[in-house]
Design a protein around this motif. Structure first.
Motif, PDB file in Angstrom:
ATOM      1  N   LEU A  47       1.909 -53.981  -0.056  1.00 12.68           N
ATOM      2  CA  LEU A  47       0.900 -52.928   0.020  1.00 12.68           C
ATOM      3  C   LEU A  47       0.438 -52.707   1.459  1.00 12.68           C
ATOM      4  O   LEU A  47       0.390 -51.563   1.935  1.00 12.68           O
ATOM      5  N   ALA A  48       0.097 -53.784   2.145  1.00 11.76           N
ATOM      6  CA  ALA A  48      -0.385 -53.646   3.522  1.00 11.76           C
ATOM      7  C   ALA A  48       0.678 -53.043   4.432  1.00 11.76           C
ATOM      8  O   ALA A  48       0.383 -52.165   5.260  1.00 11.76           O
ATOM      9  N   ILE A 105       1.056 -49.293   3.657  1.00  9.34           N
ATOM     10  CA  ILE A 105      -0.051 -48.494   4.176  1.00  9.34           C
ATOM     11  C   ILE A 105       0.132 -48.232   5.664  1.00  9.34           C
ATOM     12  O   ILE A 105      -0.053 -47.104   6.143  1.00  9.34           O
ATOM     13  N   LEU A 117      -8.427 -54.162   5.322  1.00  5.13           N
ATOM     14  CA  LEU A 117      -8.479 -53.358   4.099  1.00  5.13           C
ATOM     15  C   LEU A 117      -9.476 -53.898   3.077  1.00  5.13           C
ATOM     16  O   LEU A 117      -9.696 -53.275   2.040  1.00  5.13           O
ATOM     17  N   ALA A 151      -9.275 -56.963   1.500  1.00  8.38           N
ATOM     18  CA  ALA A 151      -8.688 -57.833   0.477  1.00  8.38           C
ATOM     19  C   ALA A 151      -9.533 -59.099   0.342  1.00  8.38           C
ATOM     20  O   ALA A 151     -10.171 -59.538   1.302  1.00  8.38           O
ATOM     21  N   PHE A 173      -6.819 -55.623  -6.671  1.00  8.10           N
ATOM     22  CA  PHE A 173      -6.796 -55.082  -5.316  1.00  8.10           C
ATOM     23  C   PHE A 173      -5.524 -54.274  -5.072  1.00  8.10           C
ATOM     24  O   PHE A 173      -5.576 -53.168  -4.507  1.00  8.10           O
ATOM     25  N   ARG A 210      -5.653 -50.893  -7.073  1.00  8.17           N
ATOM     26  CA  ARG A 210      -6.526 -49.915  -6.416  1.00  8.17           C
ATOM     27  C   ARG A 210      -5.875 -49.370  -5.144  1.00  8.17           C
ATOM     28  O   ARG A 210      -5.924 -48.168  -4.860  1.00  8.17           O
ATOM     29  N   GLY A 211      -5.274 -50.272  -4.362  1.00 10.82           N
ATOM     30  CA  GLY A 211      -4.668 -49.861  -3.105  1.00 10.82           C
ATOM     31  C   GLY A 211      -3.501 -48.912  -3.297  1.00 10.82           C
ATOM     32  O   GLY A 211      -3.338 -47.949  -2.547  1.00 10.82           O
ATOM     33  N   ARG A 216      -4.873 -45.469  -4.398  1.00 10.88           N
ATOM     34  CA  ARG A 216      -5.484 -44.792  -3.258  1.00 10.88           C
ATOM     35  C   ARG A 216      -4.423 -44.263  -2.306  1.00 10.88           C
ATOM     36  O   ARG A 216      -4.521 -43.142  -1.791  1.00 10.88           O
ATOM     37  N   THR A 217      -3.379 -45.047  -2.077  1.00 14.08           N
ATOM     38  CA  THR A 217      -2.310 -44.659  -1.157  1.00 14.08           C
ATOM     39  C   THR A 217      -1.532 -43.466  -1.703  1.00 14.08           C
ATOM     40  O   THR A 217      -1.216 -42.518  -0.968  1.00 14.08           O
TER      41      THR A 217
END
Length: 251
Positions: A176-177, A180, A201, A203, A237, A240-241, A244-245
């Motif tokens: 995820l990170a 992003i 972010l 986390a 987490f 949600r991420g 949102r992305t």
């Protein structure tokens, strides 16, 4: 500078591949290429470019070579290699013979891997990646990342039991990170850089520390309750991420 055990394993593997199949080049990507390799913990992610398509006998020969190599080189336990046919190297969606997790199967070489090779692939034999690999098309990397988040990782967040395992917590948050940052800035980052991004972010700090310890230090033992609590927070987490992305693309 003295050669490390990893250097010796890679050198020997590049030689073994050339004896098994007609080989044009051997490259390393992943943490080896990005400069975040952790001996004994990181995978040895390799690509071999071969001259001709591999048939059933070639696959058997490669599987035997890999198995023998593993028996002789315990440090190669995390070695994975995809075999790309030179004439098919430009076909981004094509499947390629791959050795990983102790078996031979077919899978594509992703745009992320291709970009890693183009930006800093480590050449173990033959010409460097920039001489053979075509550049990605505009938007190809970003489209792949969004599709991977939507079609693989988002459904995975709907399977709670997966997140009791270390590997899903580690990969889920790090993927995820890194996604992003690539979608935001157009650049690839290491897993170490992804850990710093996760803190930015928001986390859960203890989950990030747990991932850090597993990669760079020594993780603390976990009780069943601690593992369940970590799974709930990590999964939430990541879910949600991802949402949102993906929503940011639509807005």
């Amino acid at each position: 500078m003295a050669a490390t055990q990893t250097d010796l394993v890679l050198k020997r593997f590049a030689s073994a591949v050339r004896q098994a199949v007609p080989t044009v080049a051997v490259w390393a990507h992943g943490s080896l290429a990005l400069g975040d390799f952790q001996p004994g913990r990181s995978d040895l992610d390799l690509i071999a470019i071969v001259e001709v398509p591999l048939d059933g006998k070639d696959k058997i020969r490669l599987a035997n070579m890999h198995q023998q190599f593993l028996e002789e080189e315990p440090a190669a336990a995390k070695l994975h290699c995809s075999y790309m046919v030179r004439a098919e190297i430009a076909e981004a969606g094509a499947d390629h013979v791959t050795w990983a997790h102790g078996t031979i199967f077919d899978r594509p070489v992703t745009p992320v891997t291709r970009q890693e090779l183009l930006e800093g692939g480590l050449t173990l034999y033959g010409p460097p990646p920039v001489e053979l690999l075509p550049p990605l098309l505009p938007g190809q990397l970003e489209d792949f990342i969004r599709r991977d988040l939507e079609e693989f990782w988002l459904p995975a967040t709907g399977r709670p039991l997966l997140w009791l395992r270390d590997i899903w917590v580690d990969l889920g948050l790090l993927v995820l990170a890194r996604a992003i940052v690539t979608l935001r800035d157009g650049r690839l980052i290491t897993k170490g850089e992804a850990l710093a991004e996760l803190r930015e972010l928001g986390a859960p700090a203890d989950v990030v520390r747990d991932i850090y310890d597993r990669r760079y230090s020594r993780p603390m033992p976990m009780s069943r309750w601690q593992r369940i609590r970590r799974a709930i927070r990590a999964r939430a987490f990541v879910r949600r991420g991802i949402k949102r992305t993906l929503a940011a693309k639509e807005s």
